[in-house]
Design an enzyme around this catalytic site. Structure first.
Site, PDB file in Angstrom:
ATOM      1  N   ASP A 164      77.158   4.510  29.568  1.00 61.70           N
ATOM      2  CA  ASP A 164      78.534   4.204  29.956  1.00 61.70           C
ATOM      3  C   ASP A 164      78.811   4.851  31.288  1.00 61.70           C
ATOM      4  O   ASP A 164      78.137   5.787  31.685  1.00 61.70           O
ATOM      5  CB  ASP A 164      79.507   4.850  28.961  1.00 61.70           C
ATOM      6  CG  ASP A 164      79.572   4.102  27.665  1.00 61.70           C
ATOM      7  OD1 ASP A 164      79.054   2.984  27.615  1.00 61.70           O
ATOM      8  OD2 ASP A 164      80.154   4.651  26.719  1.00 61.70           O
ATOM      9  N   ASP A 173      81.093   5.593  22.957  1.00 61.29           N
ATOM     10  CA  ASP A 173      82.170   6.513  22.597  1.00 61.29           C
ATOM     11  C   ASP A 173      83.113   5.996  21.522  1.00 61.29           C
ATOM     12  O   ASP A 173      83.639   6.763  20.736  1.00 61.29           O
ATOM     13  CB  ASP A 173      82.951   6.980  23.834  1.00 61.29           C
ATOM     14  CG  ASP A 173      83.385   5.815  24.708  1.00 61.29           C
ATOM     15  OD1 ASP A 173      83.313   4.655  24.240  1.00 61.29           O
ATOM     16  OD2 ASP A 173      83.792   6.052  25.854  1.00 61.29           O
ATOM     17  N   ASP A 209      81.349   0.882  19.465  1.00 60.77           N
ATOM     18  CA  ASP A 209      80.003   1.170  19.948  1.00 60.77           C
ATOM     19  C   ASP A 209      79.035   1.520  18.840  1.00 60.77           C
ATOM     20  O   ASP A 209      77.838   1.665  19.082  1.00 60.77           O
ATOM     21  CB  ASP A 209      80.036   2.341  20.943  1.00 60.77           C
ATOM     22  CG  ASP A 209      80.553   1.902  22.295  1.00 60.77           C
ATOM     23  OD1 ASP A 209      80.361   0.725  22.637  1.00 60.77           O
ATOM     24  OD2 ASP A 209      81.153   2.738  22.998  1.00 60.77           O
ATOM     25  N   ASN A 236      38.652  24.558  13.672  1.00 61.35           N
ATOM     26  CA  ASN A 236      38.141  24.177  12.357  1.00 61.35           C
ATOM     27  C   ASN A 236      36.756  23.563  12.490  1.00 61.35           C
ATOM     28  O   ASN A 236      35.862  23.795  11.692  1.00 61.35           O
ATOM     29  CB  ASN A 236      39.077  23.168  11.688  1.00 61.35           C
ATOM     30  CG  ASN A 236      40.351  23.828  11.231  1.00 61.35           C
ATOM     31  OD1 ASN A 236      40.561  25.008  11.495  1.00 61.35           O
ATOM     32  ND2 ASN A 236      41.194  23.084  10.563  1.00 61.35           N
ATOM     33  N   GLU A 256      34.227  26.258  13.066  1.00 59.61           N
ATOM     34  CA  GLU A 256      33.899  26.951  11.827  1.00 59.61           C
ATOM     35  C   GLU A 256      32.946  26.115  10.966  1.00 59.61           C
ATOM     36  O   GLU A 256      31.965  26.614  10.420  1.00 59.61           O
ATOM     37  CB  GLU A 256      35.181  27.255  11.039  1.00 59.61           C
ATOM     38  CG  GLU A 256      36.076  28.279  11.712  1.00 59.61           C
ATOM     39  CD  GLU A 256      37.556  28.107  11.355  1.00 59.61           C
ATOM     40  OE1 GLU A 256      38.384  28.783  11.982  1.00 59.61           O
ATOM     41  OE2 GLU A 256      37.869  27.304  10.452  1.00 59.61           O
TER      42      GLU A 256
END
Ligand code: ADP
Ligand code: MG
Length: 910
Positions: free
Chosen positions: A326, A640, A644, A706, A709
């Site tokens: 707007d 607003d 809307d 991970n 590992e």
């Protein structure tokens, strides 16, 4: 007896109030003491215990619990107890993060300062909703929130949305005349309105009978906070990935377990192996890390004056491609000052800024006109005021300066009338209000009917085209003449000259009516006498110009959607730098043209980076939003009013205003701007991009370790056939996740945006984080870290095979090496640029986390009891060179890879 069953007089008496004058200050004070503030207590979304319990239900945790129980049975109490402790610690940390995330979100509630209009001691004031007390007389109009439980004492065409209380989605009609002697349920009570609902239509006055927790909504306390934890697509994706990983893990672990048993390993060894695999692969901390990061991001957004109502919106924001905004109240401040007027063939200017009625009126030659020599001009100002509903008030405890009550456009006429020497109370008394046809963005005009002595007058104001469209006469040369086509043209071009200076133009007209009971809008708003127009100045918001620059740089578009005319739209666009490439003014499409354009035509013009839509109605706006979304754009749209709400709901990101926006719009939106400023949308987009980037780092970094590992565990599996012991134990893997990387990973959420974050194209929200390329990248870093760490292990293991505690030392080396490799991985992934840039030290929290993490490692390595439980070994100074080398080698490899792939594709580097 319930309030809806009593008659109004009794209620007013009971509450020591007065329907016309409202409460007196004394009664307000004592009522405030008696009833407390008009607020609802926040109830939590989820039960804390449930949240805690949920931490123990993930498959990994269950595996670990089983493993620890088995360990106990097999006489390995130490391993059993430490596994259990880690499970509990992990769960507690996960719980803490989610709990914290909820707390952060809960604390963000109610930042929008809710105000309402009350009558106290005969004055109409705007106060904070929390200061409302039973007995207060409240005025309500369309779009507003109902601030307490209220018995209506006057209403016109009034209805409220009561979905929150009754589940009914259609507005419920209300009427102050409704009476009953039965006991009713809420949906049947027509003469009361309830806190938490909103006004769908009309206007009303009512008297507050319950506030805060005494209200209906307070009693059922459904006011749970609106932000849900598990919501953002990124969370869903990761939860999904975690589930799949867990599934795969279970299979691999079971498989390894079986093989070890077949190979006549002890049950313990087999179990240790499979548990290690599980511990390595499942990203147990990740979902909580993401929740927390998102919550922190939402808190940061709030600090920057953008309230985001859902986790998902925080993520979507970063992908926005179009901002459809707007003009008034977003790009400009919606603080209207009348700066001049055109009346009877002459123009005048008005001095002063804001609503304070200080200023004077001067003619074209710049001569200040005395208040008593304004003549007919004064009557023109009077009709301006008569056509408006706005009020102005002097500064009070809620407002630092003069302020408007109601629509600023309306209120500016009150200031003008006072500048012209009128006393507003006197006008209100002499011109008795009969009826209003309020402004709406379809008609673009407003009418008020008043009675003065024996005359009834309709005063109309609105946009030039709209008012000229319903006028047939005009005031010229001091008398009333026919309004010719020539006149119209002339007036429009005169008005356009003002519009060119970015002023808003509001035309004023009037008409004498016959006195009767009912008036219809169509019979009133026709054959008017055009009186003239005023010009209004509405200053642009701070920072809009540079915000628009940023938007364009970020490959996004800005469409300005205004109810105003083409000329003003263009002038404002020019002021704020809303231009197309080559500094070319954007095309303006007005409502009429818009309606003749086909979707395909529109799709073409939508290619431009800037566009203006003028004289737009809410329906047009909805069509624009719809089409944009069909084109695959990610649309942020501001709104607003009540009309809307559809656009706000439809768009990817509906943005409502916190200061001047209606409650209805705020409820439909998923973001609220506390400062009503366009620039804040852009700040939020940047924040959204940062959030996403940081989460991406966290996820990818987490998963790579991970992988590392797992690699070590698998090497251990193979090595066991060759007589090499396993390089790392399950407890240590869990420790890596816990103390080695958790703190730094969490702190990635605080990483500042890199300089160029707003230079890239918006990311397609449908793109997953874990794409094939990303997976490859994760596998690559994991494999590098795993191999290098394993080499370090082997080196240590074979250097002094017979040494005391050599095995423990070697696995300690693996443990620290993986962590250091992970540090390198994290540092390298943090930035698209070279790691040794200024960005390295840009996140103080991260540095702290590293310090904390290193401190924990030192404890684990040197404290005897930890050595005992975690199977670690106190390293000598020289021993540290191994893990440090691992870190450096990993960093070098990651950086080299980054510099090679950067040239290929910036987005899929890591
Ligand atoms: P925007 O918000 O884009 O500035 P609006 O829809 O609020 O546009 O207003 C469109 C036009 O309607 C304005 O240019 C003005 O001429 C007229 N207008 C706006 N507010 C009022 C009002 N309260 N009363 C009468 N006319 C109004
Ligand atoms: Mg508007």
């Amino acid at each position: 007896m319930e309030f809806y069953g009593q008659n109004i007089k009794d209620i007013i008496e009971q509450l020591n109030s007065n329907a016309r004058r409202g409460l007196s200050e004394n009664v307000v004070l004592s009522a405030r003491n008696k009833y407390g503030s008009n607020t609802l207590k926040v109830t939590r979304n989820r039960n804390t215990l449930k949240m805690l319990f949920a931490q123990f239900t993930s498959p990994l945790v269950l595996i670990l619990i089983v493993a620890s129980i088995v360990s106990f049975f097999l006489g390995q109490e130490r391993d059993g107890s430490i596994l259990l402790m880690i499970v509990v610690l992990n769960a507690l940390i996960g719980f803490y993060q989610e709990w914290n995330a909820e707390n952060i979100l809960a604390s963000l509630k109610n930042l929008v300062v809710e105000k309402c209009v009350v009558i106290r001691q005969g004055n109409t004031l705007e106060i904070f909703v929390e200061d409302l007390v039973p007995g207060d007389v409240v005025k309500l109009s369309e779009g507003e929130g109902v601030p307490a439980d209220i018995r209506l004492i006057d209403s016109k065409d009034f209805s409220t949305n009561e979905f929150i209380l009754t589940g009914e989605s259609l507005p419920s009609n209300k009427d102050y005349l409704f009476t009953t002697d039965k006991v009713l349920n809420i949906s049947e009570i027509k003469n009361c309105i309830f806190m938490g609902t909103t006004v769908a239509r009309g206007e009303a006055t009512g008297i507050v009978y319950a506030t805060g927790m005494q209200t209906e909504i307070g009693k059922i306390s459904t006011s749970s906070q609106k932000i849900k934890i598990a919501d953002a697509p990124i969370q869903i994706e990761i939860a999904d990935v975690a589930k799949k990983l867990t599934f795969v893990t279970l299979i691999i672990a079971a498989f390894l377990f079986g093989i070890r048993l077949l190979l006549h390993d002890s049950l313990v060894l087999a179990l240790v192996f499979s548990v290690s695999v599980a511990a390595a692969m499942v990203p147990e901390g990740l979902p909580a890390q993401i929740s927390m990061a998102l919550a922190l991001a939402i808190a940061r957004l709030t600090k920057r004056k953008a309230i985001v109502k859902r986790m998902a919106s925080a993520q979507t924001l970063g992908s926005a491609t179009v901002i459809a905004s707007d003009k008034t109240g977003t790009i400009t401040k919606n603080e209207m000052t009348i700066t001049g007027c055109y009346f009877n063939g002459e123009s005048f200017s008005v001095s002063g800024l804001g609503y304070e009625p200080l200023g004077s009126i001067s003619n074209e030659q710049g001569k200040v006109l005395k208040k008593d020599s304004l003549g007919n001009l004064k009557i023109f100002f009077l009709s301006g005021f008569l056509s408006s509903t706005g009020k102005i008030n002097p500064p009070d405890k809620y407002h630092p300066s003069w302020y408007s009550i109601g629509d600023p456009t309306e209120a500016s006429f009150a200031t003008l009338a006072m500048k012209a020497g009128f006393t507003l109370e006197e006008i209100e008394k002499n011109y008795v209000f009969i009826k209003a046809f309020r402004f709406d963005s379809f008609r673009k005009r407003a009418t008020i009917i008043r009675k003065h002595k024996d005359k009834t007058i309709a005063s109309v104001k609105g946009s030039i085209e709209s008012v000229l469209g319903v006028s047939t006469k005009l005031i010229a040369n001091g008398k009333i003449e026919e309004l010719t086509a020539e006149n119209r043209k002339q007036i429009i071009s005169l008005a356009a000259a003002f519009s060119q200076n970015a002023l808003r133009v509001i035309a004023i007209a009037y008409k004498d009516l016959e006195t009767k009971e009912e008036y219809s809008i169509d019979e009133v708003e026709k054959d008017l006498t055009f009186a003239g127009f005023v010009t209004m100045f509405d200053p642009p918001n701070e920072g809009v110009k540079s915000a628009i620059e940023q938007v364009f740089k970020a490959h996004m578009k800005v469409f300005m959607i205004t109810g105003d005319n083409e000329v003003t739209a263009k002038a404002i666009a020019k002021n704020i730098g809303l231009m197309n490439e080559g500094n070319e003014l954007p095309t303006v499409i007005n409502s009429t043209t818009l309606q003749t354009m086909s979707d395909d035509d529109l799709k073409n013009v939508f290619q431009k980076r800037a566009l203006l839509f003028s004289r737009v109605s809410p329906d047009d706006k909805l069509r624009i939003v719809d089409l944009l979304m069909k084109l695959g754009e990610i649309v942020a749209v501001t709104g607003d009013g009540v009309n809307d709400t559809l656009s706000l709901k439809r768009a990817d990101i509906g943005v409502a205003m916190g200061k001047n926006g209606s409650k209805v719009a705020q409820e439909a939106a998923n973001m609220i701007l506390l400062d009503d400023n366009f620039a804040t949308i852009v700040v939020a987009v940047k924040e959204g991009r940062t959030i996403f980037r940081n989460l991406e780092k966290t996820i990818k970094t987490n998963l790579s370790s991970n992988m590392a590992e797992l690699i070590c565990v698998l090497f251990g599996f193979v090595g066991s056939f060759l007589g090499v012991a396993t390089p790392i134990l399950a407890v240590q893997i869990l420790l890596i996740d816990l103390v080695g990387e958790m703190f730094p990973l969490i702190m990635l959420a605080y990483d500042p945006p890199e300089k160029n974050i707003m230079d890239n194209r918006p990311r397609n929200p449908k793109d997953k984080i874990l794409t094939k390329t990303a997976m490859k990248g994760i596998a690559f870093s994991g494999i590098v870290m795993g191999i290098v760490a394993y080499v370090a292990f082997l080196y240590c293991f074979f250097m002094n095979p017979m040494g005391i505690g050599n095995y423990e030392k070697a696995i300690t080396i693996t443990f620290v090496s993986i962590i250091f490799g992970q540090y390198a991985n994290l540092l390298s992934r943090r930035t698209y640029k070279n790691v040794f840039g200024r960005y390295l030290f840009s996140n103080r929290n991260l540095l702290l986390a590293f310090t904390l993490s290193i401190f924990c490692i030192v404890l684990i390595v040197y404290i005897p009891i930890f050595n005992l439980y975690f199977h670690t070994f106190p390293l000598q100074v020289m021993d540290w060179s191994l893990p440090i080398s691992v870190g450096i080698i990993c960093l070098l490899i990651f950086e080299i890879k980054k510099s090679i792939t950067k040239k290929v594709n910036i987005n899929s580097i890591i």
